[in-house]
Design an enzyme around this catalytic site. Sequence first.
Site, PDB file in Angstrom:
ATOM      1  N   CYS A   1       9.227 131.927   5.355  1.00  0.00           N
ATOM      2  CA  CYS A   1       9.292 132.476   6.703  1.00  0.00           C
ATOM      3  C   CYS A   1       7.915 132.428   7.390  1.00  0.00           C
ATOM      4  O   CYS A   1       7.443 131.339   7.694  1.00  0.00           O
ATOM      5  CB  CYS A   1       9.888 133.871   6.653  1.00  0.00           C
ATOM      6  SG  CYS A   1      10.805 134.250   8.140  1.00  0.00           S
TER       7      CYS A   1
ATOM      8  N   HIS B   1      14.376 133.993   3.180  1.00  0.00           N
ATOM      9  CA  HIS B   1      13.687 134.819   2.184  1.00  0.00           C
ATOM     10  C   HIS B   1      14.335 134.666   0.804  1.00  0.00           C
ATOM     11  O   HIS B   1      15.077 135.565   0.361  1.00  0.00           O
ATOM     12  CB  HIS B   1      13.735 136.292   2.616  1.00  0.00           C
ATOM     13  CG  HIS B   1      12.853 136.583   3.787  1.00  0.00           C
ATOM     14  ND1 HIS B   1      11.573 137.067   3.660  1.00  0.00           N
ATOM     15  CD2 HIS B   1      13.053 136.410   5.103  1.00  0.00           C
ATOM     16  CE1 HIS B   1      11.027 137.201   4.845  1.00  0.00           C
ATOM     17  NE2 HIS B   1      11.903 136.809   5.747  1.00  0.00           N
TER      18      HIS B   1
ATOM     19  N   GLU C   1      13.209 135.138  -2.039  1.00  0.00           N
ATOM     20  CA  GLU C   1      12.772 136.183  -2.980  1.00  0.00           C
ATOM     21  C   GLU C   1      13.729 137.375  -3.019  1.00  0.00           C
ATOM     22  O   GLU C   1      13.714 138.158  -3.963  1.00  0.00           O
ATOM     23  CB  GLU C   1      11.341 136.645  -2.643  1.00  0.00           C
ATOM     24  CG  GLU C   1      11.189 137.531  -1.397  1.00  0.00           C
ATOM     25  CD  GLU C   1      11.258 136.770  -0.086  1.00  0.00           C
ATOM     26  OE1 GLU C   1      11.438 135.547  -0.100  1.00  0.00           O
ATOM     27  OE2 GLU C   1      11.140 137.430   0.972  1.00  0.00           O
TER      28      GLU C   1
HETATM   29  N1  GLN Z   1       8.627 136.081  13.222  1.00  0.00           N
HETATM   30  C1  GLN Z   1       7.646 136.038  12.195  1.00  0.00           C
HETATM   31  C2  GLN Z   1       6.437 135.185  12.587  1.00  0.00           C
HETATM   32  O1  GLN Z   1       6.409 134.570  13.579  1.00  0.00           O
HETATM   33  C3  GLN Z   1       8.229 135.530  10.897  1.00  0.00           C
HETATM   34  C4  GLN Z   1       9.307 136.458  10.391  1.00  0.00           C
HETATM   35  C5  GLN Z   1       9.373 136.591   8.907  1.00  0.00           C
HETATM   36  O2  GLN Z   1       8.455 136.202   8.176  1.00  0.00           O
HETATM   37  N2  GLN Z   1      10.443 137.202   8.425  1.00  0.00           N
HETATM   38  O3  GLN Z   1       5.493 135.140  11.889  1.00  0.00           O
END
Ligand code: GLN
Length: 198
Positions: A84, A179, A181
Amino acid sequence: MKLQKTIGVLAFHGDVIEHINTTKNAAKNLHLDIDVIPVRTKEIIQTLDALIIPGGESTTLHKLCEREGMWEKMKHIKNIFGTCAGAIMLAKQVSHKTHDQKTLELMDIEIDRNAYGRQTESFEKNVKTSLGNIHSVFIRAPRIIRVKKEVNILANNDGEIIACEQKINDNYYLAACFHPELTSTIFHEYFIRKVYQI
Ligand code: GLN
């Protein structure tokens, strides 16, 4: 010679404990003895075989890494797995970044931050990946909108790339928009096998 296998998890915010536990479980499944440690200082970086960058907020992660003087050193880590916000950190190009936001610029991917909308538009879904099926949690997730041909795609969601990998010389990078994990050890096992070439 360094004998103890060591994987670090960037530990400023996000799913730090979850990544540490999932990496430990993945190592156990592979019958490997790996130290999995939180990383908050630049001194630790040179002791690592690999780094996992959890989700969270990529702008904040960048600022904290700069503040701790670890940013430039992170660019030389041989193996990195980003989930992410961590995937955003790996990308060479980012859409909708803030004016002073930087990334490590290691993977030949273009990623769109917050591409699925606001926090309330977060969702969960079962997805098929090259590594197996995984229940995937997307939290204000980014979307990988372009990859160079050197990048290997590992998973799609409705035609959109949500996980990919790239090997550049001796370096290896793995990125996931969701995610892993939280629900499975398959991505962590895959990463460990890449890092230790087993
Ligand atoms: N929206 C976050 C970003 O721009 C990422 C979201 C996340 O890691 N769950 O960094």
